[in-house]
Design an enzyme around this catalytic site. Structure first.
Site, PDB file in Angstrom:
ATOM      1  N   GLU A   1      32.948   4.711  61.766  1.00  0.00           N
ATOM      2  CA  GLU A   1      33.297   3.788  60.679  1.00  0.00           C
ATOM      3  C   GLU A   1      32.290   2.651  60.500  1.00  0.00           C
ATOM      4  O   GLU A   1      32.664   1.479  60.410  1.00  0.00           O
ATOM      5  CB  GLU A   1      34.716   3.239  60.909  1.00  0.00           C
TER       6      GLU A   1
ATOM      7  N   ASN B   1      31.538   9.618  62.488  1.00  0.00           N
ATOM      8  CA  ASN B   1      32.917   9.820  62.053  1.00  0.00           C
ATOM      9  C   ASN B   1      33.339   8.681  61.114  1.00  0.00           C
ATOM     10  O   ASN B   1      33.051   7.508  61.385  1.00  0.00           O
ATOM     11  CB  ASN B   1      33.815   9.814  63.304  1.00  0.00           C
TER      12      ASN B   1
ATOM     13  N   HIS C   1      42.315  11.123  56.405  1.00  0.00           N
ATOM     14  CA  HIS C   1      43.578  10.395  56.248  1.00  0.00           C
ATOM     15  C   HIS C   1      43.827  10.315  54.749  1.00  0.00           C
ATOM     16  O   HIS C   1      43.162   9.547  54.045  1.00  0.00           O
ATOM     17  CB  HIS C   1      43.480   8.988  56.848  1.00  0.00           C
TER      18      HIS C   1
ATOM     19  N   GLU D   1      40.672  13.769  61.690  1.00  0.00           N
ATOM     20  CA  GLU D   1      41.876  12.943  61.928  1.00  0.00           C
ATOM     21  C   GLU D   1      42.913  13.179  60.829  1.00  0.00           C
ATOM     22  O   GLU D   1      43.509  12.240  60.305  1.00  0.00           O
ATOM     23  CB  GLU D   1      41.506  11.445  61.957  1.00  0.00           C
TER      24      GLU D   1
ATOM     25  N   ASP E   1      45.894  13.567  58.331  1.00  0.00           N
ATOM     26  CA  ASP E   1      47.319  13.386  58.066  1.00  0.00           C
ATOM     27  C   ASP E   1      47.456  13.037  56.594  1.00  0.00           C
ATOM     28  O   ASP E   1      46.481  12.665  55.942  1.00  0.00           O
ATOM     29  CB  ASP E   1      47.981  12.331  58.977  1.00  0.00           C
TER      30      ASP E   1
HETATM   31  O1  9MR Z   1      46.056   5.992  65.725  1.00  0.00           O
HETATM   32  C1  9MR Z   1      45.413   4.826  66.238  1.00  0.00           C
HETATM   33  C2  9MR Z   1      46.412   3.715  66.358  1.00  0.00           C
HETATM   34  O2  9MR Z   1      47.365   4.013  67.359  1.00  0.00           O
HETATM   35  C3  9MR Z   1      45.710   2.404  66.682  1.00  0.00           C
HETATM   36  O3  9MR Z   1      46.640   1.354  66.624  1.00  0.00           O
HETATM   37  C4  9MR Z   1      44.595   2.171  65.694  1.00  0.00           C
HETATM   38  C5  9MR Z   1      43.841   0.915  66.018  1.00  0.00           C
HETATM   39  O4  9MR Z   1      42.727   0.744  65.235  1.00  0.00           O
HETATM   40  O5  9MR Z   1      43.689   3.266  65.698  1.00  0.00           O
HETATM   41  C6  9MR Z   1      44.307   4.450  65.283  1.00  0.00           C
HETATM   42  O6  9MR Z   1      43.369   5.501  65.220  1.00  0.00           O
HETATM   43  C7  9MR Z   1      42.296   5.319  64.289  1.00  0.00           C
HETATM   44  C8  9MR Z   1      41.088   6.057  64.833  1.00  0.00           C
HETATM   45  O7  9MR Z   1      40.811   5.646  66.145  1.00  0.00           O
HETATM   46  C9  9MR Z   1      39.887   5.852  63.949  1.00  0.00           C
HETATM   47  N1  9MR Z   1      40.183   6.211  62.583  1.00  0.00           N
HETATM   48  C10 9MR Z   1      41.382   5.654  62.011  1.00  0.00           C
HETATM   49  C11 9MR Z   1      42.576   5.925  62.911  1.00  0.00           C
HETATM   50  C12 9MR Z   1      43.853   5.440  62.270  1.00  0.00           C
HETATM   51  O8  9MR Z   1      43.814   4.047  62.098  1.00  0.00           O
END
Ligand code: 9MR
Length: 448
Positions: free
Chosen positions: A247, A295, A331, A362, A364
């Site tokens: 990101e 990513n 997402h 990732e 959903d």
């Molecule tokens: O699913 C993850 C969530 O439990 C955390 O609180 C969050 C914190 O930033 O990160 C989420 O996972 C992220 C992933 O690591 C990177 N891409 C976006 C995902 C969803 O926010």
């Protein structure tokens, strides 16, 4: 097949730099214009295709198809006609056009052949040729639940730790590493014969305060080098792929619209843009065999953000930076972008035309707020997984969780669930029963 969203966000139409496919020579997408002679073909040249016969893909000239060889692709696209020989090296699209204008949608050499039947997603992925990894984000908490573990291991062959390998988890204090939570997930995955992707080495988020407040180029460079080296070293031979940088690009909206730019972070601010190349170089030094990925989210279809990322990654490839592929988080729905299958297919393909692997990393699809309807969700699940499945260089589809009740979206501000509603975003309900979304994904993996 449903190919375009009903509720297209503005982002889907915003195309600034590098949006045109003709410049990429993106064979499959331009197929429909092939009736007048085919315009697709080469990955980078944008040339090729027969010019006179309307047969596209090199039918008369042999010029369509692969980027450097100039051959059509008889296997993946119908445009290759009789002369094409395919081009597996460059991953270029097949010939385009031809009488039916359907050429080259898969690209990347031979098409993936689906399993005849399968009783789990994992089996469908393993029996496909070439195989495709079916992944899930796994949480330490989930591994305390036997039902979660049972479904996760039966249905998936690939694991991403949802939070347990992020910087704040593995290096909470400078130079002091904490491996327990990450090791638990890796050990469980290996017991179940699953591969693991490390997530994630360099990211602006979930960074401990000591790191995000660090100043000085040399200090930040040294800390980044130590972190990558230690974390990859610890998991070496147990993890064979990594999200090296996550990101690094942002826009004015999380849907990928407006003013794409490098995202401010301690890495960008102190090291400069070169931190990305450097992170990949350090990762490669630490593990010459690991797959190294960039990513990001809301880069799934067509918008300003993905054009920016495309140009960034293209530059890395041209400079010889050791990047193996790009993860498209996928997402879909609030707070992120909405993407239809056809746009995803075209987008993934232009990255494979750079010689890169692509992954859905990732996935959903959030239903909170009614932005994505139930019907749209089913179509997206099918069509987006199909888009990856049809590209042999799309090597994995990872879902961001197992069951709806544990989804990050339920409590994430901006996801419109308000901490009360379930996002209904995944393939299993809270009783771990398969939902219709599961069936649509299975269909896509079986070529239906
Ligand atoms: O699913 C993850 C969530 O439990 C955390 O609180 C969050 C914190 O930033 O990160 C989420 O996972 C992220 C992933 O690591 C990177 N891409 C976006 C995902 C969803 O926010």
């Amino acid at each position: 097949m449903r190919s375009a969203p009903i509720t297209l966000l503005l982002s889907a139409f915003l195309c600034t730099v590098g949006c045109s496919d003709s410049g990429d020579g993106d064979g499959g997408e331009t197929a429909s214009v092939g009736a007048t002679g085919g315009t697709g073909g080469g990955a980078t040249s944008g040339a090729g295709g027969a010019t006179t016969s309307g047969a596209g893909g090199g039918a008369t000239t042999g010029a369509g198809g692969g980027a450097t060889t100039g051959t059509g692709d008889t296997t993946t696209g119908t445009g290759g006609a009789t002369t094409g020989t395919g081009d597996t090296t460059t991953g270029a699209g097949g010939g385009t056009g031809g009488s039916d204008g359907t050429g080259g949608s898969a690209g990347g050499g031979s098409a993936r052949v689906p399993a005849g039947s399968a009783s789990t997603l994992r089996e469908a992925g393993e029996k496909a040729n070439p195989p495709i990894l079916i992944g899930a984000a796994i949480s330490g908490g989930g591994l305390n639940d036997n039902n979660y573990k049972r479904v996760a291991a039966a249905e998936h062959s690939y694991v991403t730790a949802e939070n347990e390998m992020k910087w704040e988890s593995v290096e909470p204090q400078a130079g002091q590493f904490s491996w327990g939570a990450g090791d638990n997930i890796v050990n469980w995955a290996r017991q179940n014969n699953m591969k693991v992707k490390g997530h994630t080495l360099v990211w602006h988020n979930q960074l401990p305060g000591w790191m995000s407040s660090m100043t000085g180029k040399d200090n930040v460079t040294a800390a980044m080098r130590r972190h990558i080296t230690q974390v990859m070293g610890h998991f070496k031979d147990r993890i064979d792929s990594w999200d090296v940088v996550n990101e690094a690009v942002q826009t004015d909206s999380d849907t990928g619209v407006g003013n794409p730019r490098m995202r401010p972070s301690v890495f960008l601010n102190q090291i400069g843009e070169g931190y990305i190349d450097l992170a990949f170089q350090i990762a490669r030094e630490q593990d010459p065999k690991a797959k190294l990925y960039y990513n990001d989210y809301s880069i799934d279809a067509r918008n300003a953000k993905v054009d920016f990322v495309y140009n960034m990654v293209k530059g890395m490839v041209e400079r010889g930076v050791p990047i193996d592929g790009v993860g498209f988080q996928m997402h879909i729905g609030p707070p992120n972008n909405e993407a239809g299958g056809a746009d995803v297919a075209a987008n993934l393909k232009r990255f494979t035309d750079l010689g890169l692997e692509v992954l859905i990393s990732e996935m959903d699809i959030n239903r909170c707020g009614g932005v994505v309807t139930a019907e749209e969700q089913l179509a997206y699940y099918h069509d987006i997984v199909e888009a990856c499945f049809k590209l042999p260089k799309c090597t994995a589809v990872t879902f961001w969780g197992i069951n709806d009740g544990r989804s990050w979206l339920n409590s994430w501000s901006g996801a419109l669930c308000n901490g009360q509603q379930s996002s209904q975003s995944l393939l299993f309900n809270d009783q771990y029963q398969k939902k219709e979304t599961y069936n649509r994904v299975m269909d896509a993996l079986l070529g239906k």
